[in-house]
Design a protein around this motif. Structure first.
Motif, mmCIF file in Angstrom:
data_model
loop_
_atom_site.group_PDB
_atom_site.id
_atom_site.type_symbol
_atom_site.label_atom_id
_atom_site.label_comp_id
_atom_site.label_asym_id
_atom_site.label_seq_id
_atom_site.Cartn_x
_atom_site.Cartn_y
_atom_site.Cartn_z
ATOM 1 N N ALA A 85 52.268 30.778 50.398
ATOM 2 C CA ALA A 85 50.866 30.352 50.426
ATOM 3 C C ALA A 85 49.970 31.468 50.955
ATOM 4 O O ALA A 85 48.923 31.767 50.364
ATOM 5 C CB ALA A 85 50.719 29.092 51.273
ATOM 6 N N ALA A 86 50.383 32.096 52.044
ATOM 7 C CA ALA A 86 49.584 33.181 52.620
ATOM 8 C C ALA A 86 49.458 34.344 51.640
ATOM 9 O O ALA A 86 48.376 34.919 51.469
ATOM 10 C CB ALA A 86 50.205 33.647 53.938
ATOM 11 N N ALA A 87 50.559 34.682 50.987
ATOM 12 C CA ALA A 87 50.535 35.795 50.035
ATOM 13 C C ALA A 87 49.638 35.490 48.840
ATOM 14 O O ALA A 87 48.854 36.345 48.408
ATOM 15 C CB ALA A 87 51.955 36.109 49.562
ATOM 16 N N PHE A 88 49.736 34.272 48.296
ATOM 17 C CA PHE A 88 48.867 33.903 47.176
ATOM 18 C C PHE A 88 47.396 33.954 47.584
ATOM 19 O O PHE A 88 46.561 34.502 46.856
ATOM 20 C CB PHE A 88 49.200 32.504 46.649
ATOM 21 N N LEU A 89 47.054 33.375 48.741
ATOM 22 C CA LEU A 89 45.645 33.350 49.152
ATOM 23 C C LEU A 89 45.120 34.762 49.387
ATOM 24 O O LEU A 89 44.019 35.101 48.948
ATOM 25 C CB LEU A 89 45.455 32.481 50.399
ATOM 26 N N THR A 90 45.896 35.591 50.042
ATOM 27 C CA THR A 90 45.484 36.982 50.277
ATOM 28 C C THR A 90 45.299 37.717 48.945
ATOM 29 O O THR A 90 44.280 38.382 48.726
ATOM 30 C CB THR A 90 46.529 37.709 51.140
ATOM 31 N N HIS A 91 46.269 37.586 48.059
ATOM 32 C CA HIS A 91 46.247 38.273 46.769
ATOM 33 C C HIS A 91 45.084 37.797 45.893
ATOM 34 O O HIS A 91 44.352 38.604 45.318
ATOM 35 C CB HIS A 91 47.582 38.043 46.058
ATOM 36 N N LEU A 92 44.902 36.498 45.803
ATOM 37 C CA LEU A 92 43.907 35.941 44.879
ATOM 38 C C LEU A 92 42.469 36.037 45.384
ATOM 39 O O LEU A 92 41.534 35.889 44.599
ATOM 40 C CB LEU A 92 44.254 34.486 44.551
ATOM 41 N N THR A 93 42.286 36.293 46.677
ATOM 42 C CA THR A 93 40.929 36.448 47.218
ATOM 43 C C THR A 93 40.628 37.905 47.564
ATOM 44 O O THR A 93 39.592 38.191 48.155
ATOM 45 C CB THR A 93 40.710 35.573 48.471
ATOM 46 N N ASP A 94 41.532 38.796 47.192
ATOM 47 C CA ASP A 94 41.370 40.231 47.479
ATOM 48 C C ASP A 94 41.049 40.479 48.947
ATOM 49 O O ASP A 94 40.217 41.325 49.270
ATOM 50 C CB ASP A 94 40.284 40.842 46.591
ATOM 51 N N GLY A 95 41.661 39.708 49.830
ATOM 52 C CA GLY A 95 41.470 39.911 51.254
ATOM 53 C C GLY A 95 40.166 39.374 51.821
ATOM 54 O O GLY A 95 39.832 39.648 52.968
ATOM 55 N N ARG A 96 39.405 38.611 51.034
ATOM 56 C CA ARG A 96 38.117 38.070 51.519
ATOM 57 C C ARG A 96 38.301 36.940 52.522
ATOM 58 O O ARG A 96 37.348 36.545 53.176
ATOM 59 C CB ARG A 96 37.256 37.580 50.356
ATOM 60 N N VAL A 97 39.511 36.414 52.616
ATOM 61 C CA VAL A 97 39.810 35.337 53.562
ATOM 62 C C VAL A 97 40.829 35.871 54.557
ATOM 63 O O VAL A 97 41.826 36.483 54.165
ATOM 64 C CB VAL A 97 40.379 34.103 52.823
ATOM 65 N N GLU A 98 40.584 35.651 55.854
ATOM 66 C CA GLU A 98 41.557 36.055 56.867
ATOM 67 C C GLU A 98 42.696 35.046 56.851
ATOM 68 O O GLU A 98 42.476 33.856 57.065
ATOM 69 C CB GLU A 98 40.907 36.112 58.240
ATOM 70 N N VAL A 99 43.898 35.521 56.571
ATOM 71 C CA VAL A 99 45.048 34.645 56.358
ATOM 72 C C VAL A 99 46.139 34.959 57.374
ATOM 73 O O VAL A 99 46.450 36.122 57.617
ATOM 74 C CB VAL A 99 45.610 34.825 54.928
ATOM 75 N N ARG A 100 46.699 33.884 57.937
ATOM 76 C CA ARG A 100 47.842 34.008 58.837
ATOM 77 C C ARG A 100 48.915 33.030 58.377
ATOM 78 O O ARG A 100 48.614 32.036 57.733
ATOM 79 C CB ARG A 100 47.455 33.616 60.265
ATOM 80 N N SER A 101 50.155 33.289 58.785
ATOM 81 C CA SER A 101 51.218 32.318 58.577
ATOM 82 C C SER A 101 52.130 32.369 59.794
ATOM 83 O O SER A 101 52.214 33.390 60.474
ATOM 84 C CB SER A 101 51.998 32.592 57.283
ATOM 85 N N ALA A 102 52.784 31.241 60.054
ATOM 86 C CA ALA A 102 53.660 31.161 61.226
ATOM 87 C C ALA A 102 54.643 30.015 61.034
ATOM 88 O O ALA A 102 54.486 29.188 60.141
ATOM 89 C CB ALA A 102 52.829 30.947 62.492
#
Length: 130
Positions: A15-32
């Protein structure tokens, strides 16, 4: 945005990888994870590589209160009640099959469902996105 699952080796990493990839880093994403694994699930890394996203170098991280505090939205994926709850945060729980111990064939439908949910999330948080 914080994605949380038990081992932080499968669902939350995808999920984190998809969100980061698809928003070109426009969203700060974390996973844990509530009980992080030693490494990302190799079948998950292979399934993500099939769609052009390399998560093989990611490291599972432990869920911290600080990570929750720093996130506006927390999406849990089967981590039970271990995620701290703070007022003013948005919490979502995505019921998804756990890819732990499964091969790439079994991971693909989980990956595809996560991508579908991430696409919907992007439309909500970044309405101007395609």
């Amino acid at each position: 945005m914080l994605f949380v699952c038990v081992h932080n080796a499968g669902r939350s990493q995808m999920a984190a990888a998809f969100l980061t990839h698809l928003t070109d880093g426009r969203v700060e994403v974390r996973s844990a994870g509530s009980a992080p694994a030693d490494q990302v699930n190799p079948a998950v890394a292979a399934a993500m590589a099939e769609v052009g996203i390399d998560i093989s170098a990611e490291t599972p991280k432990v869920l911290t209160v600080e990570a929750v505090r720093a996130s506006d939205v927390v999406i849990t994926m089967g981590c039970g009640d271990t995620c701290p709850v703070f007022p003013g945060k948005t919490y979502l729980d995505w019921q998804l099959e756990d890819p732990a111990g499964q091969g790439v064939e079994a991971v693909r439908p989980i990956r595809d469902e996560i991508k579908k949910r991430i696409d919907g999330l992007i439309k909500e948080i970044l309405p101007e996105s395609p």
